[in-house]
Write an enzyme that holds these catalytic residues in place. Sequence first.
Site, PDB file in Angstrom:
ATOM      1  N   PRO A  27      23.466   0.818  -0.966  1.00 18.77           N
ATOM      2  CA  PRO A  27      23.769   0.410   0.438  1.00 18.77           C
ATOM      3  C   PRO A  27      23.065  -0.892   1.203  1.00 18.77           C
ATOM      4  O   PRO A  27      21.656  -0.901   0.842  1.00 18.77           O
ATOM      5  CB  PRO A  27      23.647   1.401   1.126  1.00 18.77           C
ATOM      6  CG  PRO A  27      22.658   2.406   0.389  1.00 18.77           C
ATOM      7  CD  PRO A  27      23.011   2.157  -1.297  1.00 18.77           C
ATOM      8  N   ASN A  28      23.579  -1.474   1.867  1.00 19.92           N
ATOM      9  CA  ASN A  28      22.852  -2.600   2.729  1.00 19.92           C
ATOM     10  C   ASN A  28      22.603  -3.994   1.959  1.00 19.92           C
ATOM     11  O   ASN A  28      22.141  -4.911   2.430  1.00 19.92           O
ATOM     12  CB  ASN A  28      21.733  -2.110   3.730  1.00 19.92           C
ATOM     13  CG  ASN A  28      22.330  -0.979   4.451  1.00 19.92           C
ATOM     14  OD1 ASN A  28      23.024  -1.081   5.157  1.00 19.92           O
ATOM     15  ND2 ASN A  28      21.345   0.130   4.308  1.00 19.92           N
ATOM     16  N   ARG A  77      19.309  -9.658   6.263  1.00 20.34           N
ATOM     17  CA  ARG A  77      18.642  -8.462   6.706  1.00 20.34           C
ATOM     18  C   ARG A  77      17.141  -8.293   6.266  1.00 20.34           C
ATOM     19  O   ARG A  77      16.724  -8.522   4.970  1.00 20.34           O
ATOM     20  CB  ARG A  77      19.111  -7.193   5.883  1.00 20.34           C
ATOM     21  CG  ARG A  77      18.528  -5.819   6.267  1.00 20.34           C
ATOM     22  CD  ARG A  77      19.247  -4.789   5.269  1.00 20.34           C
ATOM     23  NE  ARG A  77      18.405  -3.457   5.585  1.00 20.34           N
ATOM     24  CZ  ARG A  77      17.762  -2.868   4.537  1.00 20.34           C
ATOM     25  NH1 ARG A  77      18.188  -3.005   3.542  1.00 20.34           N
ATOM     26  NH2 ARG A  77      17.158  -1.683   4.950  1.00 20.34           N
ATOM     27  N   TYR A 136      12.936  -8.720   1.998  1.00 22.39           N
ATOM     28  CA  TYR A 136      13.973  -8.737   1.120  1.00 22.39           C
ATOM     29  C   TYR A 136      14.031 -10.321   0.530  1.00 22.39           C
ATOM     30  O   TYR A 136      14.974 -10.305  -0.477  1.00 22.39           O
ATOM     31  CB  TYR A 136      15.259  -8.211   1.313  1.00 22.39           C
ATOM     32  CG  TYR A 136      15.151  -6.595   1.741  1.00 22.39           C
ATOM     33  CD1 TYR A 136      14.819  -5.573   0.832  1.00 22.39           C
ATOM     34  CD2 TYR A 136      15.165  -6.326   2.994  1.00 22.39           C
ATOM     35  CE1 TYR A 136      14.342  -4.435   0.856  1.00 22.39           C
ATOM     36  CE2 TYR A 136      14.904  -4.697   3.424  1.00 22.39           C
ATOM     37  CZ  TYR A 136      14.686  -3.845   2.515  1.00 22.39           C
ATOM     38  OH  TYR A 136      14.373  -2.564   2.494  1.00 22.39           O
ATOM     39  N   ASN A 191      19.962  -1.338  -8.399  1.00 22.75           N
ATOM     40  CA  ASN A 191      19.173  -1.247  -7.171  1.00 22.75           C
ATOM     41  C   ASN A 191      19.974  -0.211  -6.440  1.00 22.75           C
ATOM     42  O   ASN A 191      20.907  -0.467  -5.604  1.00 22.75           O
ATOM     43  CB  ASN A 191      19.189  -2.670  -6.751  1.00 22.75           C
ATOM     44  CG  ASN A 191      18.223  -2.708  -5.181  1.00 22.75           C
ATOM     45  OD1 ASN A 191      17.979  -1.879  -4.808  1.00 22.75           O
ATOM     46  ND2 ASN A 191      17.765  -3.773  -4.991  1.00 22.75           N
ATOM     47  N   ALA A 240      18.561   2.598  -0.424  1.00 29.72           N
ATOM     48  CA  ALA A 240      17.979   3.941  -0.018  1.00 29.72           C
ATOM     49  C   ALA A 240      18.393   5.116  -0.615  1.00 29.72           C
ATOM     50  O   ALA A 240      17.837   5.973  -0.701  1.00 29.72           O
ATOM     51  CB  ALA A 240      18.688   3.925   1.646  1.00 29.72           C
ATOM     52  N   GLU A 258      15.862   0.647 -13.182  1.00 25.25           N
ATOM     53  CA  GLU A 258      15.680   0.559 -11.584  1.00 25.25           C
ATOM     54  C   GLU A 258      15.261  -0.673 -11.247  1.00 25.25           C
ATOM     55  O   GLU A 258      14.265  -1.097 -11.735  1.00 25.25           O
ATOM     56  CB  GLU A 258      14.991   1.708 -11.236  1.00 25.25           C
ATOM     57  CG  GLU A 258      14.812   1.754  -9.822  1.00 25.25           C
ATOM     58  CD  GLU A 258      13.748   3.052  -9.387  1.00 25.25           C
ATOM     59  OE1 GLU A 258      13.893   3.570  -8.337  1.00 25.25           O
ATOM     60  OE2 GLU A 258      12.771   3.212 -10.079  1.00 25.25           O
ATOM     61  N   HIS A 281      13.998  -3.233  -7.412  1.00 23.72           N
ATOM     62  CA  HIS A 281      13.950  -3.282  -6.289  1.00 23.72           C
ATOM     63  C   HIS A 281      13.301  -4.498  -5.831  1.00 23.72           C
ATOM     64  O   HIS A 281      12.469  -4.953  -6.699  1.00 23.72           O
ATOM     65  CB  HIS A 281      12.794  -2.066  -5.745  1.00 23.72           C
ATOM     66  CG  HIS A 281      13.205  -0.735  -5.887  1.00 23.72           C
ATOM     67  ND1 HIS A 281      14.099  -0.354  -4.870  1.00 23.72           N
ATOM     68  CD2 HIS A 281      12.854   0.143  -6.752  1.00 23.72           C
ATOM     69  CE1 HIS A 281      14.579   0.985  -5.396  1.00 23.72           C
ATOM     70  NE2 HIS A 281      13.683   1.008  -6.639  1.00 23.72           N
ATOM     71  N   ARG A 329       5.318   0.498   1.080  1.00 23.89           N
ATOM     72  CA  ARG A 329       5.945   0.487   2.110  1.00 23.89           C
ATOM     73  C   ARG A 329       5.910   1.991   2.877  1.00 23.89           C
ATOM     74  O   ARG A 329       4.695   2.593   2.487  1.00 23.89           O
ATOM     75  CB  ARG A 329       7.392   0.001   2.051  1.00 23.89           C
ATOM     76  CG  ARG A 329       7.510  -1.476   1.421  1.00 23.89           C
ATOM     77  CD  ARG A 329       8.813  -1.636   1.192  1.00 23.89           C
ATOM     78  NE  ARG A 329       9.586  -1.692   2.655  1.00 23.89           N
ATOM     79  CZ  ARG A 329      10.713  -1.845   2.764  1.00 23.89           C
ATOM     80  NH1 ARG A 329      11.539  -1.836   1.679  1.00 23.89           N
ATOM     81  NH2 ARG A 329      11.592  -1.777   3.794  1.00 23.89           N
TER      82      ARG A 329
END
Length: 152
Positions: free
Chosen positions: A19-20, A27, A32, A84, A87, A108, A110, A117
């Site tokens: 998502p996103n 964004r 990012y 990735n 969320a 994985e 990111h 964070r």
Amino acid sequence: MPATVPATVTATIFVLNGPNLNLLGTREPEIYGDETLDDIAGQLEDRARELDLTIDMRQSNHEGHLVDWIQEAQARGAKAVILNAGAFTHTSVAVHDAIKGVKTPVIEVHLSNPHARESFRHVSLVGQAAKGTIAGFGALSYLLALEAVARF
């Protein structure tokens, strides 16, 4: 009559984005970066060609799509999955279980470093099931993952 040389069959790497990630480049670029998902796809495709690999790049805002695609990667004989999960990394038992349910290795990735964070980002259900994690290097995280899976 000369023997025919079989066409080269390249291994496929599924690159799945949650998502996103369709909003990359606009964004929160301070977190990012300013590269879009299409920019990252282009970089991966260029490097994959050099490594004799094929990229199957996908993005969805829906958890079930990621589960289906992880299972599809195994069914299609993919060499690996670069994931990735956005969320869903921190919330999805379904994605965790999908990774555990296949033999295809999952890396994985990111863009940011989740451990630097908010505290809710410190636990990765995906990372608990994945073969490895690469985080915090922006778009380079994807390329580092590709380099890793090329060596499997």
